[in-house]
Design a protein around this motif. Sequence first.
Motif, PDB file in Angstrom:
ATOM      1  N   ALA A  10       0.884  -1.163  -0.105  1.00 35.89           N
ATOM      2  CA  ALA A  10      -0.165   0.082  -0.026  1.00 35.89           C
ATOM      3  C   ALA A  10       0.953   1.354   0.101  1.00 35.89           C
ATOM      4  O   ALA A  10       0.488   2.161  -0.744  1.00 35.89           O
ATOM      5  N   ILE A  11       2.069   1.284   0.687  1.00 37.88           N
ATOM      6  CA  ILE A  11       2.763   2.538   1.161  1.00 37.88           C
ATOM      7  C   ILE A  11       3.859   2.445  -0.124  1.00 37.88           C
ATOM      8  O   ILE A  11       4.158   3.612  -0.876  1.00 37.88           O
ATOM      9  N   CYS A  12       4.542   1.484  -0.155  1.00 38.68           N
ATOM     10  CA  CYS A  12       5.789   1.347  -1.200  1.00 38.68           C
ATOM     11  C   CYS A  12       5.562   1.163  -2.741  1.00 38.68           C
ATOM     12  O   CYS A  12       6.044   1.613  -3.552  1.00 38.68           O
ATOM     13  N   GLN A  13       4.217   0.477  -2.865  1.00 34.66           N
ATOM     14  CA  GLN A  13       3.857   0.325  -4.356  1.00 34.66           C
ATOM     15  C   GLN A  13       2.401   0.655  -4.642  1.00 34.66           C
ATOM     16  O   GLN A  13       1.436  -0.209  -5.044  1.00 34.66           O
ATOM     17  N   PRO A  14       2.045   1.836  -4.417  1.00 34.92           N
ATOM     18  CA  PRO A  14       0.677   2.290  -4.630  1.00 34.92           C
ATOM     19  C   PRO A  14       0.075   1.988  -5.791  1.00 34.92           C
ATOM     20  O   PRO A  14      -1.159   1.682  -5.924  1.00 34.92           O
ATOM     21  N   LEU A  15       0.855   2.225  -6.797  1.00 33.44           N
ATOM     22  CA  LEU A  15       0.382   2.156  -8.169  1.00 33.44           C
ATOM     23  C   LEU A  15       0.196   0.838  -8.623  1.00 33.44           C
ATOM     24  O   LEU A  15      -0.825   0.326  -9.491  1.00 33.44           O
ATOM     25  N   HIS A  16       0.977  -0.196  -8.011  1.00 34.96           N
ATOM     26  CA  HIS A  16       0.592  -1.578  -8.381  1.00 34.96           C
ATOM     27  C   HIS A  16      -0.392  -2.220  -7.448  1.00 34.96           C
ATOM     28  O   HIS A  16      -0.499  -3.443  -7.310  1.00 34.96           O
ATOM     29  N   TYR A  17      -0.839  -1.814  -6.228  1.00 29.91           N
ATOM     30  CA  TYR A  17      -1.557  -2.144  -5.092  1.00 29.91           C
ATOM     31  C   TYR A  17      -2.679  -2.888  -5.581  1.00 29.91           C
ATOM     32  O   TYR A  17      -2.803  -4.049  -5.097  1.00 29.91           O
ATOM     33  N   PRO A  18      -3.379  -2.282  -6.569  1.00 33.78           N
ATOM     34  CA  PRO A  18      -4.812  -3.184  -6.927  1.00 33.78           C
ATOM     35  C   PRO A  18      -4.585  -4.573  -7.498  1.00 33.78           C
ATOM     36  O   PRO A  18      -5.090  -5.474  -7.290  1.00 33.78           O
ATOM     37  N   ILE A  19      -3.335  -4.580  -8.264  1.00 33.19           N
ATOM     38  CA  ILE A  19      -2.881  -5.845  -8.699  1.00 33.19           C
ATOM     39  C   ILE A  19      -2.231  -6.703  -7.544  1.00 33.19           C
ATOM     40  O   ILE A  19      -2.543  -8.007  -7.475  1.00 33.19           O
ATOM     41  N   LEU A  20      -1.382  -6.106  -6.923  1.00 27.78           N
ATOM     42  CA  LEU A  20      -0.672  -6.985  -5.877  1.00 27.78           C
ATOM     43  C   LEU A  20      -1.486  -7.458  -4.738  1.00 27.78           C
ATOM     44  O   LEU A  20      -1.379  -8.692  -4.242  1.00 27.78           O
ATOM     45  N   MET A  21      -2.586  -6.606  -4.327  1.00 28.33           N
ATOM     46  CA  MET A  21      -3.492  -7.177  -3.119  1.00 28.33           C
ATOM     47  C   MET A  21      -4.840  -7.246  -3.854  1.00 28.33           C
ATOM     48  O   MET A  21      -5.862  -6.590  -3.155  1.00 28.33           O
ATOM     49  N   SER A  22      -4.965  -7.896  -5.089  1.00 32.66           N
ATOM     50  CA  SER A  22      -6.589  -8.091  -5.430  1.00 32.66           C
ATOM     51  C   SER A  22      -7.264  -8.885  -4.526  1.00 32.66           C
ATOM     52  O   SER A  22      -6.722  -9.500  -3.775  1.00 32.66           O
ATOM     53  N   TRP A  23      -8.461  -8.993  -4.503  1.00 30.08           N
ATOM     54  CA  TRP A  23      -9.221 -10.019  -3.756  1.00 30.08           C
ATOM     55  C   TRP A  23      -8.778 -11.212  -3.817  1.00 30.08           C
ATOM     56  O   TRP A  23      -9.086 -12.016  -2.923  1.00 30.08           O
ATOM     57  N   ARG A  24      -8.486 -11.819  -5.214  1.00 34.78           N
ATOM     58  CA  ARG A  24      -8.063 -13.220  -5.361  1.00 34.78           C
ATOM     59  C   ARG A  24      -6.844 -13.440  -4.595  1.00 34.78           C
ATOM     60  O   ARG A  24      -6.632 -14.448  -3.835  1.00 34.78           O
ATOM     61  N   VAL A  25      -6.087 -12.342  -4.797  1.00 33.14           N
ATOM     62  CA  VAL A  25      -4.650 -12.691  -4.037  1.00 33.14           C
ATOM     63  C   VAL A  25      -4.805 -12.742  -2.540  1.00 33.14           C
ATOM     64  O   VAL A  25      -4.354 -13.557  -1.694  1.00 33.14           O
ATOM     65  N   CYS A  26      -5.722 -11.827  -1.787  1.00 37.04           N
ATOM     66  CA  CYS A  26      -5.920 -11.755  -0.697  1.00 37.04           C
ATOM     67  C   CYS A  26      -6.527 -13.132  -0.155  1.00 37.04           C
ATOM     68  O   CYS A  26      -5.985 -13.611   0.898  1.00 37.04           O
ATOM     69  N   GLY A  27      -7.541 -13.621  -0.829  1.00 41.65           N
ATOM     70  CA  GLY A  27      -8.104 -14.965  -0.488  1.00 41.65           C
ATOM     71  C   GLY A  27      -7.025 -16.027  -0.314  1.00 41.65           C
ATOM     72  O   GLY A  27      -6.957 -16.835   0.473  1.00 41.65           O
ATOM     73  N   GLN A  28      -6.389 -15.928  -1.592  1.00 41.77           N
ATOM     74  CA  GLN A  28      -5.117 -17.119  -1.579  1.00 41.77           C
ATOM     75  C   GLN A  28      -4.277 -16.935  -0.219  1.00 41.77           C
ATOM     76  O   GLN A  28      -3.905 -17.764   0.125  1.00 41.77           O
ATOM     77  N   LEU A  29      -3.852 -15.740   0.081  1.00 44.91           N
ATOM     78  CA  LEU A  29      -2.656 -15.448   1.088  1.00 44.91           C
ATOM     79  C   LEU A  29      -3.371 -15.783   2.434  1.00 44.91           C
ATOM     80  O   LEU A  29      -2.894 -16.515   3.141  1.00 44.91           O
ATOM     81  N   ALA A  30      -4.760 -15.731   2.590  1.00 45.73           N
ATOM     82  CA  ALA A  30      -5.234 -16.068   4.033  1.00 45.73           C
ATOM     83  C   ALA A  30      -5.570 -17.455   4.128  1.00 45.73           C
ATOM     84  O   ALA A  30      -5.545 -18.341   5.136  1.00 45.73           O
ATOM     85  N   VAL A  31      -6.099 -18.042   2.745  1.00 49.85           N
ATOM     86  CA  VAL A  31      -6.192 -19.625   2.744  1.00 49.85           C
ATOM     87  C   VAL A  31      -4.954 -20.144   3.077  1.00 49.85           C
ATOM     88  O   VAL A  31      -4.508 -21.171   3.885  1.00 49.85           O
ATOM     89  N   THR A  32      -3.851 -19.662   2.322  1.00 50.39           N
ATOM     90  CA  THR A  32      -2.361 -20.306   2.524  1.00 50.39           C
ATOM     91  C   THR A  32      -2.012 -20.089   3.926  1.00 50.39           C
ATOM     92  O   THR A  32      -1.343 -21.113   4.512  1.00 50.39           O
ATOM     93  N   SER A  33      -2.220 -19.178   4.668  1.00 42.40           N
ATOM     94  CA  SER A  33      -2.076 -18.909   6.291  1.00 42.40           C
ATOM     95  C   SER A  33      -2.683 -19.988   6.996  1.00 42.40           C
ATOM     96  O   SER A  33      -2.065 -20.554   7.876  1.00 42.40           O
ATOM     97  N   ILE A  34      -3.981 -20.240   6.716  1.00 43.74           N
ATOM     98  CA  ILE A  34      -4.697 -21.263   7.594  1.00 43.74           C
ATOM     99  C   ILE A  34      -4.337 -22.606   7.522  1.00 43.74           C
ATOM    100  O   ILE A  34      -3.899 -23.520   8.274  1.00 43.74           O
ATOM    101  N   ILE A  35      -3.865 -22.921   6.330  1.00 48.57           N
ATOM    102  CA  ILE A  35      -3.555 -24.436   5.690  1.00 48.57           C
ATOM    103  C   ILE A  35      -2.228 -24.561   6.424  1.00 48.57           C
ATOM    104  O   ILE A  35      -1.744 -25.333   6.771  1.00 48.57           O
ATOM    105  N   GLY A  36      -1.209 -23.461   5.994  1.00 46.11           N
ATOM    106  CA  GLY A  36       0.269 -23.774   6.550  1.00 46.11           C
ATOM    107  C   GLY A  36       0.340 -23.697   7.890  1.00 46.11           C
ATOM    108  O   GLY A  36       1.014 -24.658   8.663  1.00 46.11           O
ATOM    109  N   GLY A  37      -0.597 -22.874   8.917  1.00 44.57           N
ATOM    110  CA  GLY A  37      -0.687 -23.001  10.270  1.00 44.57           C
ATOM    111  C   GLY A  37      -0.897 -24.424  10.661  1.00 44.57           C
ATOM    112  O   GLY A  37      -0.269 -24.813  11.758  1.00 44.57           O
TER     113      GLY A  37
END
Length: 313
Positions: free
Chosen positions: A123-150
């Motif tokens: 959000a702070i260092c890559q504001p122009l690429h933020y919508p791509i870097l943190m799209s809802w699909r990416v957010c969902g994948q990161l959350a699921v990865t955290s749960i499965i990994g944990g």
Amino acid sequence: MANSSFVTEFLLMGFSSLGELQLVLFVVFLTLYLFILNGNFTIISVILLDQSLHTPMYFFLCVLSISETLYTIVILPKMLINLFSVLRTLSFMSCATQMFVFLGFAITNCLLLGMMGYDGYAAICQPLHYPILMSWRVCGQLAVTSIIGGFLISLVGTNLVFSLPFCGPNKVDHYFCDISPVIRLACADAHINEPVIFIGGALVLLVLLIFICISYGFIVHTILRIPSAEGKRKAFSTCASHLTVVIVHYGCASSVYLRPSAKHTSGKDRLVTVTYTIITPLLNPMVYSLRNKDVQIAIRKMIGKTGFFPKTL
């Protein structure tokens, strides 16, 4: 998790040595537990119902609040019952399940805090690429990865503990089935299992902590280049809540799990673990509601609409 032991149940000693003070502890812990439930349910409800909070940062905060709520449910109700109960036993499989689920959510929380650090960096260092870097699909994948990994990491650690034979003492010098007090009761040498658990825990905590530190290094570097003082203040304020939770969470976790069990002292560990299992889940909603103006505004709006929404925060 093979049960090649004679022990069929464990006795949770908890705070039994404190005698009548257990009544005071019951009142204190019950009050804190209700605050935890109320605070996290408030955060979850506000984020789900307020459209302005439908952003990646608050998505991860919502998942973190759900995880922390479930992780306290695994420990605190049983602890509260045991403060009044003479029979403080837990079956072998129930003890293993409690350890597995607790560690699963605890590691998930650590991973989610790492994801939130990456979100702040994007959000702070890559504001122009933020919508791509943190799209809802990416957010969902990161959350699921955290749960499965944990829970995968937790499964390995729990299996390493309960694959050992337990044929003698069954008194767990703790208020729940944590790794160190349980593995001490094994009647076989844990010279392989224990170092593997210790090294694995150290790698998880240290790698995530280094990742968060690197993210914040880039964040601070970017913030210092912002020309206006107001812009710097707003950027630092955005990161302050997350950083506060990270320091407390990782500080407590490191003090408990980055030491071999031979160096653990039951009294000190119980005190630190109380902080880890009660204070940290309470801190999360308090920090994000007291320091975050967006959440404060959303809570006021929700109270105004319903008239009976929880006002604790």
